[in-house]
Scaffold this motif. Structure first.
Motif, short mmCIF file in Angstrom:
data_model
loop_
_atom_site.label_atom_id
_atom_site.label_comp_id
_atom_site.label_asym_id
_atom_site.label_seq_id
_atom_site.Cartn_x
_atom_site.Cartn_y
_atom_site.Cartn_z
N HIS A 143 4.66 -5.19 9.79
CA HIS A 143 4.85 -4.93 8.44
C HIS A 143 5.30 -6.36 7.61
N TYR A 144 6.01 -7.12 8.64
CA TYR A 144 6.41 -8.49 8.17
C TYR A 144 5.37 -9.59 7.81
N PRO A 155 5.28 -8.65 3.38
CA PRO A 155 6.42 -9.15 2.13
C PRO A 155 6.38 -10.36 2.04
N SER A 179 3.61 -11.50 -0.21
CA SER A 179 3.94 -10.85 -1.69
C SER A 179 5.13 -11.88 -2.35
N PHE A 186 0.51 -5.92 -1.60
CA PHE A 186 1.63 -5.18 -1.88
C PHE A 186 1.40 -3.66 -1.38
N GLY A 223 2.15 -3.80 2.13
CA GLY A 223 3.54 -3.81 2.60
C GLY A 223 4.16 -2.61 2.54
N GLY A 243 5.78 -0.11 5.47
CA GLY A 243 7.35 -0.30 5.66
C GLY A 243 7.85 0.90 5.55
N GLU A 274 10.20 -3.55 -9.19
CA GLU A 274 8.74 -4.40 -8.57
C GLU A 274 7.72 -3.30 -9.09
N SER A 277 10.36 -8.40 -5.93
CA SER A 277 9.98 -8.48 -4.54
C SER A 277 10.78 -9.27 -3.81
N SER A 324 14.23 -7.07 -3.27
CA SER A 324 14.02 -6.35 -2.05
C SER A 324 14.48 -7.02 -0.83
N ALA A 325 13.85 -8.29 -0.72
CA ALA A 325 14.08 -9.11 0.42
C ALA A 325 15.54 -9.32 0.62
#
Length: 491
Positions: A19-20, A23, A26, A63, A66, A70, A107, A137, A140-141
């Motif tokens: 998954h990483y 993001p 993005s 996107f 991701g 996730g 987003e 984005s 979100s992080a």
């Protein structure tokens, strides 16, 4: 037969590492896309519009991947890590709810305008949507990193005990929301993580554009994007080194065991501590084979004083010591790749300034492969942070002078899950993720090979679009007028 804890950790590590990939790209692409569209808004140059439209298509593909990858991790909390979920549920509930409300919806909502709003909304609204997608984005992080940082350095909570099927279980409850958010490591870890994502985005854009120059295609768009991407890459690689240094300095206070593992520093000495450049740690014999060490440097980097010794692994109780070999290697890999990226970005910017960048094919090819280095560095940093905090999944801490218990990884597992179940899901996830990765590479390659439209193509497209719109408008008007005349004749 493998242990259920090892299998569960491997499963979660595999899913989150896959998954990483998406993001950070993005986030980094979001900034580059916004800067391209801002340039178009200010200049109305068709080349900037072509660049913005092209990177919008690439962003949308990434996107979607991701989001798809996730979702799985949230289910794993409940299936494999039920005891952990009970312990951190109140804390993570607050952070993830904020992430959903303030970040994901922002987003996702503006993404529709970004992708489908070309020629449907005004330039100012489309630029605003691009900015909102980029900020969404990043937000979100923010909440994800805050939640993870709380595990590393918990704050703003207390422990309560609750009855779970006749057994008393501990639970962390938030006493101060902002204390939880601004825990001792969140700001340093957040800035380093976000800057790492911006490094990846800058190098990705620079890589694609350098590839176009090598293949003698899309010159105008490539040159314009490189004028943004290369300085961005240099700026953010330098900032990544600065924020990484700040994070490492905090470790000596908050997680000394992790710092000792990252440097394979087994023995505390009264002498200043040197920095090991590379080597092969041997935990059993508590030494490093084939090592090269620079004297005084670790003391200088940690304390800003070359004479102060750094505490070693012998200061940590044996049952609370993390693995050494993997954090040591991934940390040094991250630092080595970061140093290389600073050098490549610096050379590329200097060559761009001297107007010799396009003639240096070796440098163009080096930049083409830099996204792989940035992705690897991001992954290596994550592995260092997570493996280095073992055996804890949530560190113990002191809150208002009161010692608070932590939670060890072995105690966070679900009571009913079996090793066979976890192994089966690992195999299934491996197959599905391999197919998803192949689709992502295929679609991304198609987008890159097609490339952006030329300014002339965009102008012709807009002319036809306007003509079709006018034709449709007058056609409907004529049909309506004819219908009215027909009705009048019938009457």
């Amino acid at each position: 037969m493998m242990d259920v804890e090892i299998l569960s950790r491997l499963q979660f590590a595999g899913t989150i590492m896959f998954h990483y990939l998406f993001p950070p790209l993005s986030i980094g692409l979001g900034l580059q896309l916004f800067l391209c569209e801002l340039s178009y808004y200010r200049t109305r140059n068709p080349a900037w519009e072509a660049a913005a439209r092209f990177w919008t298509r690439v962003f949308a593909v990434n996107f979607a991947m991701g989001v798809a990858t996730g979702i799985v991790m949230e289910f794993e909390f409940g299936t494999n890590w039920a005891a952990y979920s009970r312990f951190v549920g109140d804390v993570f509930g607050s952070a993830l709810a904020a992430e959903g409300i303030f970040a994901f919806f922002l987003e996702s909502g503006f993404l529709a305008v970004l992708v489908f709003g070309w020629d449907r909304v005004g330039p100012k609204m489309h630029l605003f949507s691009t900015l909102m997608v980029f900020l969404g984005s990043m937000f979100s992080a923010v909440w994800i990193v805050v939640a993870n940082s709380w595990q590393q350095t918990p704050a703003g909570y207390h422990i309560v005990w609750q009855d779970v099927q006749g057994e008393m279980m501990p639970r962390a409850e938030v006493t101060s929301f902002w204390g939880m958010v601004l825990n001792p490591s969140s700001v340093d870890r957040l800035t380093h993580t976000l800057i790492g994502a911006l490094v990846l985005g800058a190098f990705f854009v620079a890589s694609v554009c350098s590839y176009y120059l090598l293949k003698n295609r899309h010159h105008e768009v490539a040159r314009r994007c490189l004028s943004i991407a290369l300085p961005s890459a240099l700026l953010f690689t330098v900032l990544a080194a600065v924020t990484g240094h700040d994070s490492a300095q905090k470790l000596v206070e908050t997680q000394p065991a992790k710092l000792a593992a990252m440097e394979a520093h087994f023995h505390t000495s009264d002498e200043p501590t040197g920095l090991t450049l590379f080597g092969w740690p041997d935990t059993e014999n508590e030494t490093i084979h084939f090592s090269i060490k620079l004297p005084y440097l670790l003391s200088l980097m940690v304390y800003n004083d070359p004479t102060v010794p750094v505490p070693g692994m012998d200061q940590i109780p044996e049952d609370e010591r993390p693995p050494v070999w993997l954090p040591f290697q991934t940390f040094h890999l991250m630092v080595g790749l970061g140093t290389m990226m600073i050098g490549i970005a610096g050379l590329a910017c200097w060559s761009w300034y001297r107007k010799t960048y396009e003639q240096k094919r070796w440098l163009l090819w080096a930049v083409v492969f830099m996204p792989l280095a940035a992705m690897t560095a991001n992954q290596a940093g994550w592995i260092t942070a997570e493996v280095g905090r073992q055996p804890w999944i949530v560190y113990p801490s002191v809150q208002d002078g009161v010692e608070m218990m932590g939670l060890k990884t072995a105690d966070g597992l679900s009571e009913s899950v079996t090793a066979q179940q976890v192994l089966s899901s690992i195999i299934l996830f491996g197959i599905i993720y391999s197919l998803l990765f192949a689709v992502w590479v295929f679609v991304l390659n198609n987008k890159i090979q097609h490339g952006p439209e030329s300014g002339e193509e965009l102008t012709e497209y807009k002319r036809k679009l306007k003509a079709d719109s006018m034709s449709e408008k007058f056609g409907q008007s004529g049909k309506s007028h004819g219908g009215d005349m027909l009705e009048e004749g019938v009457r």
